[in-house]
Design a protein around this motif. Structure first.
Motif, mmCIF file in Angstrom:
data_model
loop_
_atom_site.group_PDB
_atom_site.id
_atom_site.type_symbol
_atom_site.label_atom_id
_atom_site.label_comp_id
_atom_site.label_asym_id
_atom_site.label_seq_id
_atom_site.Cartn_x
_atom_site.Cartn_y
_atom_site.Cartn_z
ATOM 1 N N UNK A 106 0.894 -1.161 -0.030
ATOM 2 C CA UNK A 106 0.121 -0.026 0.060
ATOM 3 C C UNK A 106 0.823 1.312 0.054
ATOM 4 N N UNK A 107 0.373 2.269 -0.338
ATOM 5 C CA UNK A 107 0.974 3.489 -0.392
ATOM 6 C C UNK A 107 1.162 4.409 0.648
ATOM 7 N N UNK A 108 1.872 5.377 1.246
ATOM 8 C CA UNK A 108 1.813 5.883 2.117
ATOM 9 C C UNK A 108 2.355 7.292 1.867
ATOM 10 N N UNK A 109 2.183 8.384 2.878
ATOM 11 C CA UNK A 109 2.794 9.727 2.668
ATOM 12 C C UNK A 109 3.155 10.444 3.861
ATOM 13 N N UNK A 110 4.011 11.409 3.499
ATOM 14 C CA UNK A 110 4.681 12.122 4.740
ATOM 15 C C UNK A 110 4.718 13.614 4.378
ATOM 16 N N UNK A 111 4.504 14.500 5.291
ATOM 17 C CA UNK A 111 4.698 15.972 4.834
ATOM 18 C C UNK A 111 5.383 16.570 6.347
ATOM 19 N N UNK A 112 6.206 17.404 5.795
ATOM 20 C CA UNK A 112 6.950 18.027 7.121
ATOM 21 C C UNK A 112 7.938 19.012 6.867
ATOM 22 N N UNK A 113 8.978 19.467 7.584
ATOM 23 C CA UNK A 113 9.944 20.374 7.102
ATOM 24 C C UNK A 113 11.299 20.043 7.898
ATOM 25 N N UNK A 114 12.553 20.408 7.271
ATOM 26 C CA UNK A 114 13.722 20.313 7.908
ATOM 27 C C UNK A 114 14.253 21.740 8.040
ATOM 28 N N UNK A 115 15.206 21.659 9.005
ATOM 29 C CA UNK A 115 15.814 22.987 9.149
ATOM 30 C C UNK A 115 17.248 22.765 9.253
#
Length: 230
Positions: A106-115
């Motif tokens: 199955x597919x999956x997803x992530x969203x976020x930010x790096x510093x």
């Protein structure tokens, strides 16, 4: 020459020297301030980067589970890097002790930010710290020969197909990004995953979750990325 005159001449010379040094010190401070307050000429939107993870496919080849993953990262002034990651996780596992089989894809997803944690934000090498919100909705198949009947000697198999499940988790990320040549980069990351909440129909748990790894409250993962600047 009397002693008093010598002292007066020395004092006068010291005063003149101080007066000559004051403008020089002022100029030095002015130059320093100009350097410190020099405006950052790097634009807000400083490019994009796409990447693929090589660790997941290798893991899939040598074990029962793994993933195929790609990411898009936006560069904001070499400081902040909003990131979207999508992938496909798969598993085909049979427990040697119980003969229970488990299968999913199955597919999956992530969203976020790096510093960017480097002191020189515009250096070609980067040290990252970041966070991700991740989720997947998937189905899995589970089966077993079941228990052996002590009287008749046969087995009572059981199986379930298309069991629905969903998982939401948070990831803390630390990684590095090194330039190989021109727009080509190589990067590593280590990820600490903490499940936020989950839902699994008819079962208390599942063996593997796409994008998360083995079922549990927490999980440690890693990526090895080839990155192309756009």
């Amino acid at each position: 020459m009397t002693k008093a005159k010598r002292i007066s001449i020395s004092t006068l010379g010291l005063i003149v020297s101080i007066l000559l040094l004051i403008p020089a010190a002022g100029n030095a401070q002015s130059i320093k301030k100009k350097i410190l307050h020099q405006p950052d000429t790097v634009p807000l939107l400083n490019g994009f980067a796409v990447s693929v993870d090589l660790f997941g496919p290798i893991q899939r080849m040598i074990s029962d589970y793994g993933q195929y993953e790609a990411a898009l990262r936006i560069n904001l002034k070499d400081y902040y890097f909003p990131t979207v990651e999508i992938g496909l996780g798969s598993c085909d596992h049979v427990d040697e002790a119980t003969d229970v089989s488990y299968k999913t894809s199955a597919p999956y997803g992530r969203i976020g930010i790096d510093f960017n944690m480097m002191k020189d934000k515009h250096d070609k090498y980067r040290l990252f710290a970041g966070v991700r919100y991740a989720l997947t909705s998937f189905k899995f198949d589970i089966g077993s020969l079941g228990l052996k009947d002590p009287v008749w000697g046969d087995h009572a198999p059981y199986e379930a197909e298309g069991v629905k499940a969903s998982y939401h988790w948070l990831e803390l990320v630390a990684g590095v990004d090194a330039t190989l040549w021109g727009p080509l980069h190589m990067g590593w990351s280590v990820r600490y995953r903490n499940r936020l909440f989950s839902h699994i129909n008819d079962f208390d748990n599942c063996w593997y979750v796409p994008g998360f790894g083995k079922h549990g409250r927490t999980n440690i993962g890693a990526t090895f990325n080839i990155i192309f600047d756009i």
